[in-house]
Design a protein around this motif. Structure first.
Motif, PDB file in Angstrom:
ATOM      1  N   GLN A   1      -8.371   8.979  -1.925  1.00  0.00           N
ATOM      2  CA  GLN A   1      -7.943   9.931  -0.903  1.00  0.00           C
ATOM      3  C   GLN A   1      -6.434   9.813  -0.653  1.00  0.00           C
ATOM      4  O   GLN A   1      -5.742  10.822  -0.525  1.00  0.00           O
ATOM      5  CB  GLN A   1      -8.708   9.710   0.394  1.00  0.00           C
ATOM      6  CG  GLN A   1      -8.355  10.711   1.468  1.00  0.00           C
ATOM      7  CD  GLN A   1      -9.207  10.530   2.722  1.00  0.00           C
ATOM      8  OE1 GLN A   1     -10.184   9.789   2.732  1.00  0.00           O
ATOM      9  NE2 GLN A   1      -8.810  11.207   3.780  1.00  0.00           N
ATOM     10  N   LEU A   2      -5.926   8.585  -0.592  1.00  0.00           N
ATOM     11  CA  LEU A   2      -4.491   8.393  -0.400  1.00  0.00           C
ATOM     12  C   LEU A   2      -3.709   8.944  -1.590  1.00  0.00           C
ATOM     13  O   LEU A   2      -2.660   9.567  -1.419  1.00  0.00           O
ATOM     14  CB  LEU A   2      -4.166   6.914  -0.179  1.00  0.00           C
ATOM     15  CG  LEU A   2      -2.699   6.577   0.075  1.00  0.00           C
ATOM     16  CD1 LEU A   2      -2.177   7.297   1.317  1.00  0.00           C
ATOM     17  CD2 LEU A   2      -2.523   5.070   0.217  1.00  0.00           C
TER      18      LEU A   2
ATOM     19  N   GLU B   1      -4.562  11.431  -3.419  1.00  0.00           N
ATOM     20  CA  GLU B   1      -4.561  12.887  -3.224  1.00  0.00           C
ATOM     21  C   GLU B   1      -3.490  13.294  -2.218  1.00  0.00           C
ATOM     22  O   GLU B   1      -2.709  14.206  -2.465  1.00  0.00           O
ATOM     23  CB  GLU B   1      -5.918  13.362  -2.703  1.00  0.00           C
ATOM     24  CG  GLU B   1      -7.023  13.331  -3.709  1.00  0.00           C
ATOM     25  CD  GLU B   1      -8.352  13.732  -3.091  1.00  0.00           C
ATOM     26  OE1 GLU B   1      -8.359  14.497  -2.093  1.00  0.00           O
ATOM     27  OE2 GLU B   1      -9.389  13.289  -3.600  1.00  0.00           O
ATOM     28  N   GLU B   2      -3.484  12.629  -1.067  1.00  0.00           N
ATOM     29  CA  GLU B   2      -2.538  12.976   0.001  1.00  0.00           C
ATOM     30  C   GLU B   2      -1.094  12.838  -0.462  1.00  0.00           C
ATOM     31  O   GLU B   2      -0.246  13.673  -0.158  1.00  0.00           O
ATOM     32  CB  GLU B   2      -2.769  12.090   1.219  1.00  0.00           C
ATOM     33  CG  GLU B   2      -4.059  12.366   1.939  1.00  0.00           C
ATOM     34  CD  GLU B   2      -4.397  11.307   2.982  1.00  0.00           C
ATOM     35  OE1 GLU B   2      -3.546  10.443   3.275  1.00  0.00           O
ATOM     36  OE2 GLU B   2      -5.528  11.346   3.502  1.00  0.00           O
ATOM     37  N   ARG B   3      -0.805  11.765  -1.190  1.00  0.00           N
ATOM     38  CA  ARG B   3       0.564  11.479  -1.634  1.00  0.00           C
ATOM     39  C   ARG B   3       0.893  12.117  -2.976  1.00  0.00           C
ATOM     40  O   ARG B   3       2.039  12.089  -3.407  1.00  0.00           O
ATOM     41  CB  ARG B   3       0.785   9.965  -1.743  1.00  0.00           C
ATOM     42  CG  ARG B   3       0.535   9.220  -0.471  1.00  0.00           C
ATOM     43  CD  ARG B   3       1.627   9.453   0.517  1.00  0.00           C
ATOM     44  NE  ARG B   3       1.450   8.516   1.617  1.00  0.00           N
ATOM     45  CZ  ARG B   3       2.144   8.541   2.711  1.00  0.00           C
ATOM     46  NH1 ARG B   3       3.073   9.442   2.869  1.00  0.00           N
ATOM     47  NH2 ARG B   3       1.915   7.674   3.669  1.00  0.00           N
TER      48      ARG B   3
END
Length: 151
Positions: free
Chosen positions: A89-90, A92-94
Motif C-alpha cells: 500500500q505504501l 502504491e501511495e509513493r
C-alpha cells in the motif's frame, strides 16, 4: 507474515560522497539497480540506476560526480514487523517499487521490493495489482516525512 519474512536482508549501501561511476560499478557487481545512500550511517537518500542515467549522465554530469548530486533525497520505508500488504500500500501511495526496511530502533535492516512482496507473500495478485497502481500517473513524493533511519 511480516515484511522481514520477504525482504532482502543482505544489501549494499553507498556513501553520499561516492561517485556515480563507483555506484554504477557496485550496481553492476551486485546486480542491483537500487542503493540506499548514507551519510555517517544515516540513510539520507536513494540512488537508482535511472538516477545515474537520467539525472546524472543525460544531464551532463561526469561519472566522477558525487551520488549526492543525483540521488533521490529522503527515504520511503516500512518497518520490518509490518504486514507485506501495508508495504504494498505504501509503494502504491509513493509510487515506488522498493522500500528501505527498518527495525523498531530505526536501523536499516533490509530492502523490500515489489517482487519480494509478490513472490514471498505467496500472493502474486497483490504484486500485480500494486504494480498496476504504481504505474498510474499521479504525483509521487520520495520523502517519507519520518525520522532519518540509521544504516
Amino acid at each position: 507474515m511480516q515484511v522481514q519474512d520477504v525482504m532482502t536482508p543482505n544489501f549494499r549501501v553507498i556513501p553520499y560522497t561516492a561517485s556515480m561511476g563507483e555506484a554504477a560499478t557496485l550496481m553492476r557487481d551486485e546486480d542491483v539497480g537500487f542503493l540506499p545512500v548514507t551519510n555517517e550511517n544515516q540513510v539520507v537518500g536513494i540512488l537508482t540506476d535511472r538516477d545515474i542515467t537520467v539525472r546524472g549522465l543525460a544531464a551532463g554530469f561526469p561519472p566522477e560526480t558525487a551520488v549526492s548530486e543525483v540521488m533521490s533525497p529522503g527515504v520511503d520505508f516500512q518497518y520490518a514487523d509490518a504486514d507485506p500488504q501495508a508495504a504494498a500500500q505504501l509503494m502504491e501511495e509513493r509510487q515506488v517499487r522498493r522500500l528501505v526496511v527498518l527495525d523498531q530502533s530505526n536501523r536499516c535492516v533490509g530492502v523490500v521490493s515489489l517482487g519480494d512482496i509478490s513472490v514471498g507473500s505467496g500472493n502474486p495478485v497483490l504484486g500485480g495489482a500494486t504494480l498496476e497502481r504504481i504505474s498510474e500517473d499521479s504525483p509521487a513524493s520520495s520523502v517519507s516525512g519520518e525520522p532519518n533511519p540509521a544504516a
